[in-house]
Design a protein around this motif. Sequence first.
Motif, PDB file in Angstrom:
ATOM      1  N   PRO A   1      41.743  37.746  34.659  1.00 30.10           N
ATOM      2  CA  PRO A   1      41.241  36.432  34.795  1.00 30.10           C
ATOM      3  C   PRO A   1      42.271  35.483  34.866  1.00 30.10           C
ATOM      4  N   VAL A   2      42.085  34.329  35.432  1.00 32.57           N
ATOM      5  CA  VAL A   2      42.742  32.954  35.407  1.00 32.57           C
ATOM      6  C   VAL A   2      42.084  32.068  34.869  1.00 32.57           C
ATOM      7  N   ARG A   3      42.714  31.048  34.089  1.00 29.56           N
ATOM      8  CA  ARG A   3      41.886  29.917  33.437  1.00 29.56           C
ATOM      9  C   ARG A   3      41.657  28.908  34.477  1.00 29.56           C
ATOM     10  N   GLU A   4      40.531  28.641  34.898  1.00 31.76           N
ATOM     11  CA  GLU A   4      40.323  27.540  35.788  1.00 31.76           C
ATOM     12  C   GLU A   4      38.687  27.400  35.876  1.00 31.76           C
TER      13      GLU A   4
ATOM     14  N   PRO B   1      41.162  22.474  34.953  1.00 30.13           N
ATOM     15  CA  PRO B   1      42.041  22.567  35.934  1.00 30.13           C
ATOM     16  C   PRO B   1      42.755  23.851  36.019  1.00 30.13           C
ATOM     17  N   LEU B   2      43.612  24.266  36.939  1.00 33.77           N
ATOM     18  CA  LEU B   2      44.130  25.662  37.075  1.00 33.77           C
ATOM     19  C   LEU B   2      45.482  25.479  36.328  1.00 33.77           C
TER      20      LEU B   2
ATOM     21  N   ALA C   1      44.811  47.269  45.872  1.00 32.47           N
ATOM     22  CA  ALA C   1      44.799  45.970  45.458  1.00 32.47           C
ATOM     23  C   ALA C   1      44.152  45.534  44.352  1.00 32.47           C
ATOM     24  N   ALA C   2      44.497  43.907  44.074  1.00 31.14           N
ATOM     25  CA  ALA C   2      44.096  43.514  42.750  1.00 31.14           C
ATOM     26  C   ALA C   2      43.302  42.193  42.967  1.00 31.14           C
ATOM     27  N   MET C   3      42.526  41.521  41.926  1.00 32.85           N
ATOM     28  CA  MET C   3      41.886  40.484  42.279  1.00 32.85           C
ATOM     29  C   MET C   3      42.186  39.372  40.986  1.00 32.85           C
ATOM     30  N   LEU C   4      42.397  38.294  41.553  1.00 32.86           N
ATOM     31  CA  LEU C   4      42.413  37.052  40.537  1.00 32.86           C
ATOM     32  C   LEU C   4      41.325  36.174  40.594  1.00 32.86           C
ATOM     33  N   THR C   5      40.654  36.169  39.465  1.00 33.26           N
ATOM     34  CA  THR C   5      39.343  35.451  39.507  1.00 33.26           C
ATOM     35  C   THR C   5      39.122  34.482  37.992  1.00 33.26           C
ATOM     36  N   THR C   6      37.975  33.679  38.217  1.00 36.46           N
ATOM     37  CA  THR C   6      37.987  32.753  37.065  1.00 36.46           C
ATOM     38  C   THR C   6      37.672  33.665  35.899  1.00 36.46           C
ATOM     39  N   GLU C   7      38.094  32.942  34.799  1.00 38.58           N
ATOM     40  CA  GLU C   7      38.259  33.562  33.443  1.00 38.58           C
ATOM     41  C   GLU C   7      36.712  33.866  33.080  1.00 38.58           C
ATOM     42  N   GLY C   8      36.327  35.073  32.729  1.00 42.84           N
ATOM     43  CA  GLY C   8      34.875  35.629  32.461  1.00 42.84           C
ATOM     44  C   GLY C   8      34.170  36.040  33.503  1.00 42.84           C
TER      45      GLY C   8
END
Length: 675
Positions: A126-129, A140-141, A85-92
């Motif tokens: 991390p994903v920038r949003e 914004p996403l 499994a992996a996770m996408l989460t808010t940057e930081g």
Amino acid sequence: MRYTIGVDVGGTFTDVVGVDEEGREFLAKAPSTPQDQSEGVVDGLSNLAAAIGLTLAELLETTTRIVHGTTVATNALLERRGAKAAMLTTEGHRDVTAMREGLKPARYDLRLPQPPALIPRQLRLPVRERLRADGRVDIPLDAASLESAIATLRAAEVESVAICFLHSWAAPQHEHAAAEAVRAALPGVFVTCSADVLPQIKEFERFSTTAVNAYVGPVVSRYLTRLEARLRAAGYVQPVFVILSHGGMAPIAEAARLAVGTALSGPAGGVAAAVALAKRGMGGQLVTLDMGGTSTDIALIQDGAATLGRGREVGGERIALDSLDIITLGAGGGSIAHLGARGTLEVGPQSAGARPGPACYGHGGTEPTVTDANLALGYLDATRFLGGARLLDAAASERAIAALAGKLQLSTEATALGIHRLVNARMADGVRVATVRRGVDPRGATLLAFGGAAGLHASAVARDLGMARIAVPLFAAGLSAWGMLQTELRHEIARSVVSATAMPGDAALAALFDGLEEEARAQLAQWFQGQVRAHRAADLRYGEQVFEITVNLDGVPMTQAGLREAFHARHRALFTYDLPEEEVVLVTARAAAAGLLPPLPQRPAGAAQPAAPLGTRRALLEDGWMDLPVWDFAALAGGQAVAGPAIIESATTTILLLPGDQAAMDARGWLTIAL
């Protein structure tokens, strides 16, 4: 004749209970098959059909409902055999699950290692949003950031993705947009959003619960799909339901979507059975002692209702969904007795499981277990185990216990009796955790003993605790499976609240709970057409507190005054005081819709004439070896009394009455033991 069937997969045996239209109950067992639990389920169904006098196809064609309790999710967590499994989460915020609120299980142990991560850091991307706590978009996403993360997921060949963005409980649009992008780019990958799993405040609990869902989801989904296919191939065409950790049940598709909700699926059936028996007159306050082959599950029933909790840990992972408040001990019939690090006798938590099982099973086991000790002490009949379907190897038990006795420098008899005493003491301590530590005196409760092994230990456990009454159902070994047939379809909705005041106004409160109830009813309507009952609850706290209390709001006016008074009363019940002058803060609102299924018919009365003993068996008690009368459980007539010391046995369970015990058969199908 039509049947309803409950299936409980345990660590050693799979129990299958069928109830016909006249209330007659049929029980069958099959060895559990850990490599694929569905094989053991079908084997159990075949044995049930044979017990009724039907073929498997004939049984399944006349079955209207199958309810299944599974340990697939639990085993995947405990054995660390879940999906990649992996996770996408808010940057930081990729390390929220690793920091775990900054707390350790043993805070003063400086050498305590970090628990192994379900999702390694290199796959927490991390994903920038960014959303504000009120749901307003701050950042914004970012499409480029999301595409880069998806490219990493593709290269890593992950099976499952958890999407956990900051404050998504308040506004899920970023998580849902990311989920659509992942599904489009990686077809077939299991995707789960935290806003759909647990739309509540507290990032660690939400992230951890979602990570667990992503980790076990593909495993549970594959298993349930395989089980459904096996049942369809065998001729079953009706729905299959899965019991969830909160004691309700859901169809296979919903259980696969919210796989984390099955983490305590198996033990929930026993608690549901206890609630049903309380309603049938067994008593308003019960302590369950469910002792199977691998573990013992203990729960408290008060005023005929079970207690729910959240924030449970399974395999070291936090699961913040509602679940029945169950204490689980590594103390079962298959628990292995061994020499501890300090040279003392210890029992469990390691278990011989289904294979090889206890030494007496003859499957290659060489280590002594609780079952081996009970056989060596004379409590079990080697020729009548499982109604004679399995012959036990008493010599193998003696050899296994003798090897341990040599290390302890004790006799074989003393070692066997020590194993029996030690497991009794561990279970008594478990009951204290479930009662005394919650402010409940166990001496006023009835000990409900079930599971295949509990009857041999219940009297000693109750005496240790000062309890005066024990109840053992006739179908004790399959009571968890029977309890699954007493449950209801259930869908729960929860939503955290952010308000400028401690609590929204009366109109806003009514609109909030009405909306949640409508949403829960709409979801349930996708699975169930019938009578629905709604429930409401809320997580509330005083303004200066850092923890919340869940308060039942059924029948409470949806006003500020109504919620405050309900909270004060609950706080008094739990902590003996309340603070009427303090403000009350609403943290999370909850609603559930329960689909009511037709109740099971009452079982017919038992034997009409009192039975005579089958004979005697030599057994070792505290006062030495004695010849104990042996009674057939199923042959006891309603009202028939049996005085201890004695042994009462059926095909699937055995009860040991100690000197001074007075047992009587209730016409409703359970044995009441007065100490």
